[in-house]
Enzyme design. Structure first.
Site, short mmCIF file in Angstrom:
data_model
loop_
_atom_site.label_atom_id
_atom_site.label_comp_id
_atom_site.label_asym_id
_atom_site.label_seq_id
_atom_site.Cartn_x
_atom_site.Cartn_y
_atom_site.Cartn_z
N GLY A 1 -20.08 9.78 16.72
CA GLY A 1 -21.35 9.83 15.98
C GLY A 1 -22.14 8.54 16.12
O GLY A 1 -22.40 8.06 17.22
N ALA B 1 -19.20 6.45 21.49
CA ALA B 1 -18.15 7.29 22.06
C ALA B 1 -17.16 6.42 22.82
O ALA B 1 -17.52 5.37 23.34
CB ALA B 1 -18.76 8.32 23.00
N ARG C 1 -22.02 38.28 15.70
CA ARG C 1 -21.53 38.31 17.07
C ARG C 1 -20.28 39.15 17.25
O ARG C 1 -19.77 39.26 18.34
CB ARG C 1 -21.32 36.87 17.57
CG ARG C 1 -20.31 36.05 16.81
CD ARG C 1 -20.49 34.55 17.00
NE ARG C 1 -20.51 34.08 18.35
CZ ARG C 1 -20.63 32.79 18.71
NH1 ARG C 1 -20.75 31.85 17.79
NH2 ARG C 1 -20.65 32.42 19.96
N TYR D 1 -23.64 33.96 11.88
CA TYR D 1 -23.45 34.60 13.18
C TYR D 1 -23.41 36.12 13.01
O TYR D 1 -22.83 36.62 12.05
CB TYR D 1 -22.11 34.22 13.78
CG TYR D 1 -21.86 32.77 14.10
CD1 TYR D 1 -22.68 32.08 14.97
CD2 TYR D 1 -20.75 32.13 13.56
CE1 TYR D 1 -22.39 30.77 15.30
CE2 TYR D 1 -20.46 30.81 13.89
CZ TYR D 1 -21.29 30.13 14.75
OH TYR D 1 -21.00 28.83 15.08
N GLU E 1 -22.34 26.42 25.48
CA GLU E 1 -22.16 26.18 26.91
C GLU E 1 -23.48 26.38 27.67
O GLU E 1 -23.69 25.77 28.73
CB GLU E 1 -21.06 27.09 27.46
CG GLU E 1 -19.72 26.99 26.70
CD GLU E 1 -19.72 27.82 25.41
OE1 GLU E 1 -20.74 28.49 25.10
OE2 GLU E 1 -18.72 27.78 24.69
N ASN F 1 -26.32 25.54 26.24
CA ASN F 1 -27.02 24.28 25.94
C ASN F 1 -26.65 23.21 26.96
O ASN F 1 -27.49 22.43 27.42
CB ASN F 1 -26.65 23.75 24.54
CG ASN F 1 -27.06 24.69 23.41
OD1 ASN F 1 -27.91 25.55 23.57
ND2 ASN F 1 -26.43 24.53 22.25
N ASP G 1 -23.37 19.24 22.54
CA ASP G 1 -23.59 19.84 23.86
C ASP G 1 -24.43 18.92 24.74
O ASP G 1 -24.19 18.80 25.94
CB ASP G 1 -24.28 21.20 23.71
CG ASP G 1 -23.49 22.11 22.81
OD1 ASP G 1 -22.25 22.02 22.84
OD2 ASP G 1 -24.10 22.90 22.08
N TYR H 1 -14.61 23.00 17.55
CA TYR H 1 -13.94 23.81 16.51
C TYR H 1 -14.97 24.36 15.52
O TYR H 1 -15.81 23.64 15.03
CB TYR H 1 -12.89 22.96 15.77
CG TYR H 1 -12.29 23.73 14.62
CD1 TYR H 1 -11.50 24.85 14.87
CD2 TYR H 1 -12.55 23.37 13.30
CE1 TYR H 1 -10.98 25.59 13.82
CE2 TYR H 1 -12.03 24.11 12.25
CZ TYR H 1 -11.26 25.22 12.52
OH TYR H 1 -10.76 25.96 11.48
O1 CKP Z 1 -21.51 21.29 18.88
P1 CKP Z 1 -22.98 21.53 18.98
O2 CKP Z 1 -23.72 21.24 17.71
O3 CKP Z 1 -23.58 20.81 20.14
O4 CKP Z 1 -23.11 23.08 19.27
C1 CKP Z 1 -24.23 23.85 18.94
C2 CKP Z 1 -24.08 25.26 19.43
O5 CKP Z 1 -22.86 27.77 20.22
C3 CKP Z 1 -25.20 26.14 18.88
O6 CKP Z 1 -26.20 26.36 19.86
C4 CKP Z 1 -24.49 27.40 18.42
O7 CKP Z 1 -25.06 28.55 18.85
C5 CKP Z 1 -23.06 27.26 18.92
O8 CKP Z 1 -22.87 25.85 18.97
C6 CKP Z 1 -22.11 27.98 17.99
O9 CKP Z 1 -21.67 29.09 18.35
O10 CKP Z 1 -21.83 27.46 16.90
MG MG Z 2 -19.87 20.50 19.54
#
Ligand code: CKP
Ligand code: MG
Length: 310
Positions: free
Chosen positions: A225, A229, A104, A102, A34, A36, A255, A165
Protein backbone atom coordinates in the site's frame (compact mmCIF):
# COMPACT_ATOMS: atom_id res chain seq x y z
CA UNK A 1 3.72 -11.95 -31.18
CA UNK A 2 1.55 -12.06 -28.06
CA UNK A 3 3.57 -11.22 -24.95
CA UNK A 4 0.99 -11.96 -22.26
CA UNK A 5 -2.19 -14.04 -21.96
CA UNK A 6 -4.50 -13.31 -19.03
CA UNK A 7 -7.42 -15.53 -18.00
CA UNK A 8 -10.47 -14.59 -15.95
CA UNK A 9 -14.10 -13.53 -15.80
CA UNK A 10 -15.01 -10.04 -16.92
CA UNK A 11 -18.46 -8.82 -15.92
CA UNK A 12 -20.57 -5.91 -17.03
CA UNK A 13 -20.35 -3.29 -14.27
CA UNK A 14 -23.20 -1.00 -13.26
CA UNK A 15 -21.98 1.79 -11.04
CA UNK A 16 -24.62 3.78 -9.19
CA UNK A 17 -23.54 7.18 -7.87
CA UNK A 18 -25.32 6.56 -4.57
CA UNK A 19 -27.31 3.58 -3.26
CA UNK A 20 -28.89 1.35 -5.91
CA UNK A 21 -32.25 1.31 -4.13
CA UNK A 22 -32.76 4.97 -4.88
CA UNK A 23 -30.54 5.43 -7.93
CA UNK A 24 -32.04 6.41 -11.27
CA UNK A 25 -28.79 6.25 -13.16
CA UNK A 26 -25.79 3.98 -13.23
CA UNK A 27 -22.67 4.22 -15.37
CA UNK A 28 -22.13 1.09 -17.46
CA UNK A 29 -18.65 -0.34 -17.79
CA UNK A 30 -16.83 -3.65 -17.44
CA UNK A 31 -14.94 -5.16 -14.49
CA UNK A 32 -12.63 -8.09 -14.02
CA UNK A 33 -9.22 -8.29 -12.45
CA UNK A 34 -7.35 -10.12 -15.20
CA UNK A 35 -8.98 -7.96 -17.89
CA UNK A 36 -7.88 -4.89 -15.95
CA UNK A 37 -4.33 -6.21 -16.12
CA UNK A 38 -4.73 -6.66 -19.87
CA UNK A 39 -5.90 -3.04 -20.26
CA UNK A 40 -2.91 -1.79 -18.28
CA UNK A 41 -0.50 -3.72 -20.48
CA UNK A 42 -2.19 -2.80 -23.75
CA UNK A 43 -2.19 0.91 -22.88
CA UNK A 44 1.58 0.68 -22.45
CA UNK A 45 1.84 -0.82 -25.92
CA UNK A 46 2.22 -4.50 -25.00
CA UNK A 47 0.57 -7.24 -27.04
CA UNK A 48 -1.88 -8.96 -24.77
CA UNK A 49 -4.66 -11.49 -25.16
CA UNK A 50 -7.50 -11.90 -22.66
CA UNK A 51 -9.24 -15.28 -22.57
CA UNK A 52 -12.58 -15.86 -20.91
CA UNK A 53 -16.18 -16.58 -21.70
CA UNK A 54 -19.10 -14.16 -22.11
CA UNK A 55 -22.80 -14.62 -22.84
CA UNK A 56 -24.42 -14.14 -26.23
CA UNK A 57 -26.00 -10.91 -25.01
CA UNK A 58 -25.49 -7.17 -25.10
CA UNK A 59 -23.33 -7.26 -21.98
CA UNK A 60 -21.03 -9.86 -23.54
CA UNK A 61 -20.74 -7.67 -26.62
CA UNK A 62 -19.93 -4.73 -24.34
CA UNK A 63 -17.06 -6.70 -22.76
CA UNK A 64 -15.58 -7.75 -26.12
CA UNK A 65 -16.03 -4.34 -27.67
CA UNK A 66 -14.47 -2.53 -24.72
CA UNK A 67 -11.42 -4.75 -24.70
CA UNK A 68 -11.07 -4.72 -28.49
CA UNK A 69 -11.14 -0.90 -28.33
CA UNK A 70 -8.27 -1.10 -25.84
CA UNK A 71 -6.28 -3.11 -28.41
CA UNK A 72 -6.58 -6.33 -26.43
CA UNK A 73 -6.72 -9.52 -28.51
CA UNK A 74 -10.20 -10.99 -27.89
CA UNK A 75 -10.01 -13.61 -30.63
CA UNK A 76 -10.02 -16.45 -28.08
CA UNK A 77 -12.99 -15.19 -26.04
CA UNK A 78 -15.73 -17.84 -26.22
CA UNK A 79 -19.37 -16.78 -26.46
CA UNK A 80 -21.59 -19.21 -24.56
CA UNK A 81 -25.06 -19.37 -26.12
CA UNK A 82 -26.82 -20.51 -22.94
CA UNK A 83 -25.43 -18.51 -20.01
CA UNK A 84 -25.58 -14.78 -19.33
CA UNK A 85 -22.63 -12.43 -18.92
CA UNK A 86 -21.93 -11.85 -15.22
CA UNK A 87 -22.83 -8.54 -13.60
CA UNK A 88 -21.23 -6.41 -10.91
CA UNK A 89 -23.25 -3.66 -9.24
CA UNK A 90 -21.40 -1.05 -7.23
CA UNK A 91 -22.84 1.55 -4.90
CA UNK A 92 -21.16 4.61 -3.50
CA UNK A 93 -21.79 4.96 0.20
CA UNK A 94 -21.12 7.68 2.73
CA UNK A 95 -17.54 8.89 2.80
CA UNK A 96 -17.04 7.86 -0.81
CA UNK A 97 -16.70 4.16 0.07
CA UNK A 98 -17.76 1.80 -2.75
CA UNK A 99 -19.33 -1.60 -2.13
CA UNK A 100 -19.98 -4.24 -4.78
CA UNK A 101 -22.54 -6.97 -5.35
CA UNK A 102 -21.69 -9.79 -7.74
CA UNK A 103 -24.24 -11.56 -9.94
CA UNK A 104 -21.95 -14.19 -11.37
CA UNK A 105 -23.30 -17.57 -10.25
CA UNK A 106 -23.95 -19.63 -13.41
CA UNK A 107 -22.58 -16.82 -15.58
CA UNK A 108 -20.86 -17.53 -18.89
CA UNK A 109 -17.58 -16.45 -17.29
CA UNK A 110 -17.78 -19.36 -14.85
CA UNK A 111 -18.10 -21.79 -17.79
CA UNK A 112 -14.65 -21.18 -19.21
CA UNK A 113 -13.05 -24.53 -20.08
CA UNK A 114 -9.62 -26.08 -19.99
CA UNK A 115 -9.52 -26.15 -23.78
CA UNK A 116 -10.50 -22.45 -24.01
CA UNK A 117 -7.33 -21.65 -22.10
CA UNK A 118 -5.04 -24.23 -23.69
CA UNK A 119 -6.07 -23.04 -27.17
CA UNK A 120 -5.46 -19.41 -26.19
CA UNK A 121 -1.90 -20.30 -25.19
CA UNK A 122 -1.02 -21.67 -28.63
CA UNK A 123 0.40 -18.21 -29.41
CA UNK A 124 3.29 -19.00 -27.02
CA UNK A 125 3.19 -15.90 -24.81
CA UNK A 126 6.11 -14.97 -22.58
CA UNK A 127 3.79 -14.69 -19.56
CA UNK A 128 0.54 -16.35 -18.51
CA UNK A 129 -1.26 -14.42 -15.78
CA UNK A 130 -4.13 -15.69 -13.61
CA UNK A 131 -5.58 -14.72 -10.24
CA UNK A 132 -7.18 -16.40 -7.25
CA UNK A 133 -10.59 -15.03 -8.23
CA UNK A 134 -11.02 -17.54 -11.07
CA UNK A 135 -10.62 -20.74 -8.99
CA UNK A 136 -13.09 -19.21 -6.50
CA UNK A 137 -15.76 -19.31 -9.20
CA UNK A 138 -16.05 -23.11 -9.16
CA UNK A 139 -14.31 -26.37 -9.95
CA UNK A 140 -14.55 -25.90 -13.68
CA UNK A 141 -12.81 -22.54 -13.46
CA UNK A 142 -10.18 -23.99 -11.11
CA UNK A 143 -9.51 -26.75 -13.65
CA UNK A 144 -9.15 -24.14 -16.41
CA UNK A 145 -6.56 -22.23 -14.33
CA UNK A 146 -4.65 -25.45 -13.58
CA UNK A 147 -4.66 -26.46 -17.25
CA UNK A 148 -3.54 -22.97 -18.29
CA UNK A 149 -0.63 -22.93 -15.84
CA UNK A 150 0.55 -26.38 -16.95
CA UNK A 151 0.25 -25.54 -20.63
CA UNK A 152 2.02 -22.22 -20.14
CA UNK A 153 4.88 -23.98 -18.35
CA UNK A 154 5.04 -26.62 -21.10
CA UNK A 155 5.41 -23.83 -23.64
CA UNK A 156 8.13 -22.14 -21.63
CA UNK A 157 6.08 -19.17 -20.36
CA UNK A 158 6.46 -17.54 -16.95
CA UNK A 159 3.35 -18.08 -14.81
CA UNK A 160 2.33 -15.12 -12.64
CA UNK A 161 -0.40 -15.36 -10.03
CA UNK A 162 -2.17 -12.58 -8.10
CA UNK A 163 -3.72 -14.08 -4.95
CA UNK A 164 -6.68 -11.66 -5.12
CA UNK A 165 -8.46 -13.22 -2.14
CA UNK A 166 -12.17 -12.34 -2.18
CA UNK A 167 -14.00 -13.04 1.08
CA UNK A 168 -17.25 -12.51 -0.84
CA UNK A 169 -16.52 -15.59 -2.93
CA UNK A 170 -15.05 -18.13 -0.48
CA UNK A 171 -13.60 -18.71 2.97
CA UNK A 172 -9.88 -18.52 3.69
CA UNK A 173 -9.87 -22.27 4.33
CA UNK A 174 -11.52 -23.04 0.97
CA UNK A 175 -9.07 -20.71 -0.78
CA UNK A 176 -6.07 -22.37 0.91
CA UNK A 177 -7.30 -25.85 -0.11
CA UNK A 178 -7.90 -24.88 -3.72
CA UNK A 179 -4.94 -22.58 -4.33
CA UNK A 180 -2.28 -24.66 -2.53
CA UNK A 181 -2.03 -27.31 -5.29
CA UNK A 182 -1.65 -24.62 -7.96
CA UNK A 183 1.45 -23.09 -6.43
CA UNK A 184 3.79 -25.77 -7.78
CA UNK A 185 3.17 -24.41 -11.29
CA UNK A 186 3.52 -20.71 -10.39
CA UNK A 187 6.72 -18.71 -10.92
CA UNK A 188 5.71 -15.39 -9.38
CA UNK A 189 3.17 -14.87 -6.58
CA UNK A 190 1.82 -11.34 -6.06
CA UNK A 191 -0.31 -10.30 -3.10
CA UNK A 192 -0.45 -8.32 0.11
CA UNK A 193 0.64 -9.69 3.45
CA UNK A 194 -2.87 -10.83 4.46
CA UNK A 195 -3.28 -12.65 1.15
CA UNK A 196 -0.01 -14.53 1.61
CA UNK A 197 -1.28 -15.62 5.02
CA UNK A 198 -4.31 -17.13 3.27
CA UNK A 199 -2.03 -19.15 0.99
CA UNK A 200 0.62 -20.61 3.27
CA UNK A 201 1.34 -20.98 7.01
CA UNK A 202 3.93 -18.78 8.68
CA UNK A 203 4.13 -16.19 11.45
CA UNK A 204 5.41 -13.36 9.25
CA UNK A 205 6.06 -12.37 5.63
CA UNK A 206 9.59 -13.81 5.64
CA UNK A 207 8.46 -17.28 6.70
CA UNK A 208 5.54 -17.25 4.25
CA UNK A 209 7.86 -16.23 1.45
CA UNK A 210 10.18 -19.12 2.40
CA UNK A 211 7.21 -21.51 2.38
CA UNK A 212 6.38 -20.34 -1.17
CA UNK A 213 9.99 -20.84 -2.30
CA UNK A 214 9.85 -24.37 -0.86
CA UNK A 215 6.85 -25.03 -3.12
CA UNK A 216 8.85 -24.01 -6.20
CA UNK A 217 7.81 -20.34 -6.56
CA UNK A 218 10.83 -18.29 -7.70
CA UNK A 219 9.69 -14.75 -6.81
CA UNK A 220 7.19 -13.26 -4.36
CA UNK A 221 6.02 -9.66 -4.70
CA UNK A 222 4.35 -8.16 -1.64
CA UNK A 223 2.20 -5.05 -2.11
CA UNK A 224 2.43 -2.78 0.92
CA UNK A 225 0.00 0.00 0.00
CA UNK A 226 1.30 3.40 1.02
CA UNK A 227 4.63 1.79 1.95
CA UNK A 228 5.28 0.62 -1.61
CA UNK A 229 6.22 -2.93 -2.53
CA UNK A 230 8.93 -5.50 -1.90
CA UNK A 231 10.00 -8.32 -4.22
CA UNK A 232 11.66 -11.37 -2.70
CA UNK A 233 14.05 -13.64 -4.57
CA UNK A 234 15.62 -16.65 -2.83
CA UNK A 235 18.76 -14.71 -1.86
CA UNK A 236 17.80 -11.05 -1.86
CA UNK A 237 14.91 -8.66 -1.70
CA UNK A 238 14.24 -5.31 -3.38
CA UNK A 239 11.96 -2.52 -2.17
CA UNK A 240 10.41 0.46 -3.96
CA UNK A 241 8.52 3.30 -2.31
CA UNK A 242 4.96 4.16 -3.23
CA UNK A 243 4.03 7.39 -5.05
CA UNK A 244 1.94 9.66 -2.90
CA UNK A 245 -1.23 10.69 -4.72
CA UNK A 246 -4.74 11.61 -3.58
CA UNK A 247 -6.83 8.45 -3.22
CA UNK A 248 -10.09 8.61 -5.16
CA UNK A 249 -10.89 4.93 -5.82
CA UNK A 250 -8.69 2.04 -4.67
CA UNK A 251 -10.48 -0.69 -6.67
CA UNK A 252 -8.31 -1.90 -9.50
CA UNK A 253 -5.08 -0.65 -7.91
CA UNK A 254 -3.82 -4.19 -7.42
CA UNK A 255 -4.41 -5.05 -11.07
CA UNK A 256 -2.73 -1.82 -12.17
CA UNK A 257 0.24 -2.77 -9.99
CA UNK A 258 0.42 -6.19 -11.68
CA UNK A 259 0.24 -4.60 -15.14
CA UNK A 260 3.11 -2.23 -14.28
CA UNK A 261 5.20 -5.06 -12.85
CA UNK A 262 4.60 -7.31 -15.88
CA UNK A 263 5.38 -4.44 -18.24
CA UNK A 264 8.69 -3.79 -16.48
CA UNK A 265 9.47 -7.49 -16.53
CA UNK A 266 8.77 -7.75 -20.27
CA UNK A 267 11.07 -4.79 -20.87
CA UNK A 268 13.75 -6.42 -18.70
CA UNK A 269 13.96 -3.41 -16.37
CA UNK A 270 15.85 -3.97 -13.13
CA UNK A 271 13.71 -5.55 -10.41
CA UNK A 272 13.60 -2.22 -8.57
CA UNK A 273 12.39 -0.43 -11.71
CA UNK A 274 9.77 -3.12 -12.27
CA UNK A 275 8.43 -2.29 -8.80
CA UNK A 276 8.63 1.45 -9.50
CA UNK A 277 6.51 0.98 -12.62
CA UNK A 278 4.12 -1.25 -10.66
CA UNK A 279 3.72 1.41 -7.96
CA UNK A 280 3.33 4.06 -10.65
CA UNK A 281 0.41 2.28 -12.30
CA UNK A 282 -1.10 1.62 -8.87
CA UNK A 283 -0.92 5.37 -8.20
CA UNK A 284 -2.73 6.14 -11.47
CA UNK A 285 -5.45 3.64 -10.57
CA UNK A 286 -6.12 4.96 -7.05
CA UNK A 287 -6.16 8.58 -8.12
CA UNK A 288 -8.80 8.14 -10.84
CA UNK A 289 -12.34 6.73 -10.68
CA UNK A 290 -13.08 3.31 -12.23
CA UNK A 291 -11.30 -0.03 -12.02
CA UNK A 292 -9.20 0.44 -15.18
CA UNK A 293 -10.33 3.64 -16.87
CA UNK A 294 -7.52 5.76 -15.38
CA UNK A 295 -4.68 3.49 -16.44
CA UNK A 296 -1.97 5.44 -18.27
CA UNK A 297 -0.70 5.28 -21.80
CA UNK A 298 3.06 5.32 -22.19
CA UNK A 299 3.07 9.09 -22.72
CA UNK A 300 1.00 9.63 -19.59
CA UNK A 301 3.53 7.74 -17.47
CA UNK A 302 5.60 10.93 -17.59
CA UNK A 303 2.92 12.75 -15.60
CA UNK A 304 4.10 10.80 -12.58
CA UNK A 305 7.81 10.82 -13.18
CA UNK A 306 8.63 12.57 -9.89
CA UNK A 307 10.41 10.63 -7.18
CA UNK A 308 8.23 8.16 -5.29
CA UNK A 309 6.70 9.66 -2.17
CA UNK A 310 7.21 13.27 -3.40
O1 CKP B 1 -7.56 -6.25 -6.61
P1 CKP B 1 -8.15 -5.17 -7.45
O2 CKP B 1 -8.82 -4.09 -6.65
O3 CKP B 1 -7.15 -4.60 -8.40
O4 CKP B 1 -9.26 -5.90 -8.31
C1 CKP B 1 -10.38 -5.27 -8.84
C2 CKP B 1 -11.20 -6.20 -9.68
O5 CKP B 1 -12.37 -8.66 -10.68
C3 CKP B 1 -12.52 -5.57 -10.07
O6 CKP B 1 -12.48 -5.09 -11.41
C4 CKP B 1 -13.54 -6.67 -9.83
O7 CKP B 1 -14.40 -6.88 -10.86
C5 CKP B 1 -12.72 -7.92 -9.54
O8 CKP B 1 -11.53 -7.39 -8.97
C6 CKP B 1 -13.49 -8.84 -8.61
O9 CKP B 1 -14.04 -9.84 -9.10
O10 CKP B 1 -13.57 -8.53 -7.40
MG1 MG C 1 -6.07 -7.39 -6.10
Amino acid sequence: MTEVVTLGETMAAFRAEGLVRSAHHAAVSVAGSEGNVAVGLARLGHRVRWVGCVGDDGLGRLVRRTYAAESIDVSCVRVDPHAPTGILVSERRMGGVSTVDYHRRGSAGTLVTESDVVDALACRPQIFHASGITPALGERCAAAVTAGMREARRRGATVTFDVNYRARLWSEEAARQALGPLLGTVDVVIGDSAELAVLVPGADDESRVRALFDLGVSQVVIKQGRLGATAFLPHRSVHAEAFSVPEVDPIGAGDAFVAGYLSGRLERLSLEDQLVRANMLGAFAVSTPGDWEGLPTRDELRLLSGAPGD
